[in-house]
Design a protein around this motif. Structure first.
Motif, PDB file in Angstrom:
ATOM      1  N   SER A  11       0.848  -1.194   0.000  1.00 17.15           N
ATOM      2  CA  SER A  11       0.000   0.000   0.000  1.00 17.15           C
ATOM      3  C   SER A  11       0.882   1.242   0.000  1.00 17.15           C
ATOM      4  O   SER A  11       2.019   1.219   0.493  1.00 17.15           O
ATOM      5  N   GLN A  12       0.370   2.318  -0.553  1.00 18.70           N
ATOM      6  CA  GLN A  12       1.099   3.579  -0.610  1.00 18.70           C
ATOM      7  C   GLN A  12       1.154   4.159   0.804  1.00 18.70           C
ATOM      8  O   GLN A  12       0.144   4.210   1.504  1.00 18.70           O
ATOM      9  N   THR A  13       2.346   4.567   1.252  1.00 20.20           N
ATOM     10  CA  THR A  13       2.494   5.107   2.596  1.00 20.20           C
ATOM     11  C   THR A  13       3.464   6.272   2.594  1.00 20.20           C
ATOM     12  O   THR A  13       4.365   6.336   1.758  1.00 20.20           O
ATOM     13  N   GLU A  14       3.263   7.183   3.522  1.00 23.64           N
ATOM     14  CA  GLU A  14       4.106   8.372   3.618  1.00 23.64           C
ATOM     15  C   GLU A  14       5.452   8.004   4.228  1.00 23.64           C
ATOM     16  O   GLU A  14       5.522   7.334   5.252  1.00 23.64           O
ATOM     17  N   TYR A  15       6.519   8.475   3.581  1.00 27.48           N
ATOM     18  CA  TYR A  15       7.867   8.223   4.104  1.00 27.48           C
ATOM     19  C   TYR A  15       8.369   9.522   4.724  1.00 27.48           C
ATOM     20  O   TYR A  15       8.982  10.357   4.071  1.00 27.48           O
ATOM     21  N   SER A  16       8.046   9.699   6.001  1.00 25.47           N
ATOM     22  CA  SER A  16       8.464  10.901   6.717  1.00 25.47           C
ATOM     23  C   SER A  16       8.559  10.577   8.199  1.00 25.47           C
ATOM     24  O   SER A  16       8.117   9.522   8.655  1.00 25.47           O
ATOM     25  N   THR A  17       9.090  11.515   8.951  1.00 24.13           N
ATOM     26  CA  THR A  17       9.233  11.311  10.391  1.00 24.13           C
ATOM     27  C   THR A  17       7.885  11.230  11.095  1.00 24.13           C
ATOM     28  O   THR A  17       7.809  10.757  12.226  1.00 24.13           O
ATOM     29  N   SER A  18       6.822  11.672  10.442  1.00 20.40           N
ATOM     30  CA  SER A  18       5.494  11.570  11.053  1.00 20.40           C
ATOM     31  C   SER A  18       4.936  10.145  10.990  1.00 20.40           C
ATOM     32  O   SER A  18       3.939   9.841  11.637  1.00 20.40           O
ATOM     33  N   ASN A  19       5.572   9.270  10.217  1.00 25.35           N
ATOM     34  CA  ASN A  19       5.162   7.866  10.138  1.00 25.35           C
ATOM     35  C   ASN A  19       6.154   7.042  10.964  1.00 25.35           C
ATOM     36  O   ASN A  19       7.251   6.747  10.495  1.00 25.35           O
ATOM     37  N   PRO A  20       5.794   6.660  12.184  1.00 26.24           N
ATOM     38  CA  PRO A  20       6.743   5.942  13.041  1.00 26.24           C
ATOM     39  C   PRO A  20       7.092   4.537  12.543  1.00 26.24           C
ATOM     40  O   PRO A  20       8.017   3.913  13.061  1.00 26.24           O
ATOM     41  N   PHE A  21       6.375   4.039  11.551  1.00 27.66           N
ATOM     42  CA  PHE A  21       6.607   2.679  11.055  1.00 27.66           C
ATOM     43  C   PHE A  21       7.362   2.656   9.732  1.00 27.66           C
ATOM     44  O   PHE A  21       7.521   1.589   9.141  1.00 27.66           O
ATOM     45  N   ARG A  22       7.741   3.816   9.223  1.00 26.15           N
ATOM     46  CA  ARG A  22       8.353   3.896   7.894  1.00 26.15           C
ATOM     47  C   ARG A  22       9.482   2.897   7.745  1.00 26.15           C
ATOM     48  O   ARG A  22      10.203   2.675   8.727  1.00 26.15           O
ATOM     49  N   PRO A  23       9.668   2.232   6.684  1.00 25.95           N
ATOM     50  CA  PRO A  23       8.980   2.351   5.401  1.00 25.95           C
ATOM     51  C   PRO A  23       7.683   1.549   5.340  1.00 25.95           C
ATOM     52  O   PRO A  23       7.082   1.415   4.296  1.00 25.95           O
ATOM     53  N   PHE A  24       7.247   1.000   6.484  1.00 24.69           N
ATOM     54  CA  PHE A  24       6.012   0.211   6.516  1.00 24.69           C
ATOM     55  C   PHE A  24       4.811   1.122   6.729  1.00 24.69           C
ATOM     56  O   PHE A  24       4.944   2.240   7.220  1.00 24.69           O
ATOM     57  N   CYS A  25       3.639   0.635   6.416  1.00 20.02           N
ATOM     58  CA  CYS A  25       2.422   1.435   6.569  1.00 20.02           C
ATOM     59  C   CYS A  25       1.836   1.322   7.964  1.00 20.02           C
ATOM     60  O   CYS A  25       1.059   2.178   8.381  1.00 20.02           O
ATOM     61  N   SER A  26       2.203   0.276   8.704  1.00 18.13           N
ATOM     62  CA  SER A  26       1.589   0.048  10.008  1.00 18.13           C
ATOM     63  C   SER A  26       2.503  -0.797  10.885  1.00 18.13           C
ATOM     64  O   SER A  26       3.476  -1.399  10.413  1.00 18.13           O
ATOM     65  N   GLU A  27       2.152  -0.847  12.158  1.00 13.93           N
ATOM     66  CA  GLU A  27       2.903  -1.700  13.081  1.00 13.93           C
ATOM     67  C   GLU A  27       2.778  -3.166  12.669  1.00 13.93           C
ATOM     68  O   GLU A  27       3.729  -3.934  12.782  1.00 13.93           O
ATOM     69  N   ARG A  28       1.601  -3.555  12.183  1.00 17.39           N
ATOM     70  CA  ARG A  28       1.377  -4.932  11.742  1.00 17.39           C
ATOM     71  C   ARG A  28       2.385  -5.336  10.670  1.00 17.39           C
ATOM     72  O   ARG A  28       3.026  -6.388  10.767  1.00 17.39           O
ATOM     73  N   CYS A  29       2.533  -4.495   9.636  1.00 16.13           N
ATOM     74  CA  CYS A  29       3.475  -4.823   8.557  1.00 16.13           C
ATOM     75  C   CYS A  29       4.914  -4.825   9.060  1.00 16.13           C
ATOM     76  O   CYS A  29       5.721  -5.661   8.658  1.00 16.13           O
ATOM     77  N   LYS A  30       5.226  -3.920   9.971  1.00 17.63           N
ATOM     78  CA  LYS A  30       6.577  -3.878  10.549  1.00 17.63           C
ATOM     79  C   LYS A  30       6.871  -5.174  11.307  1.00 17.63           C
ATOM     80  O   LYS A  30       7.955  -5.752  11.179  1.00 17.63           O
ATOM     81  N   LEU A  31       5.877  -5.669  12.077  1.00 18.36           N
ATOM     82  CA  LEU A  31       6.068  -6.901  12.846  1.00 18.36           C
ATOM     83  C   LEU A  31       6.119  -8.134  11.952  1.00 18.36           C
ATOM     84  O   LEU A  31       6.856  -9.085  12.243  1.00 18.36           O
ATOM     85  N   ILE A  32       5.367  -8.130  10.863  1.00 25.01           N
ATOM     86  CA  ILE A  32       5.449  -9.238   9.904  1.00 25.01           C
ATOM     87  C   ILE A  32       6.861  -9.318   9.346  1.00 25.01           C
ATOM     88  O   ILE A  32       7.460 -10.388   9.265  1.00 25.01           O
TER      89      ILE A  32
END
Length: 64
Positions: A11-32
């Motif tokens: 999924s398209q996601t913002e790559y900035s400091t406001s996204n704590p999971f970057r480059p992932f879209c969510s904590e779920r994707c980061k944990l996967i």
């Protein structure tokens, strides 16, 4: 802000400091992704593959 595709769900996601999971879209994707590394599905390639027989021979060789 620049956007990127999430490496897991694409999924398209913002790559900035406001996204704590970057480059992932969510904590779920980061944990996967973390789980894939932990299960060794992902790994960093070794540039110098070592032949176990050569390693054993080197260890058993007489020291000078």
């Amino acid at each position: 802000m620049p956007s990127v595709l999430c490496p897991i769900c694409k999924s398209q996601t913002e790559y900035s400091t406001s996204n704590p999971f970057r480059p992932f879209c969510s904590e779920r994707c980061k944990l996967i992704d973390l789980g894939e590394w932990a299960s060794e599905k992902y790994r960093v390639a070794d540039s110098a593959e070592v032949d176990p027989l050569e390693l054993l021979q080197a260890q058993l060789a007489p020291q000078h």
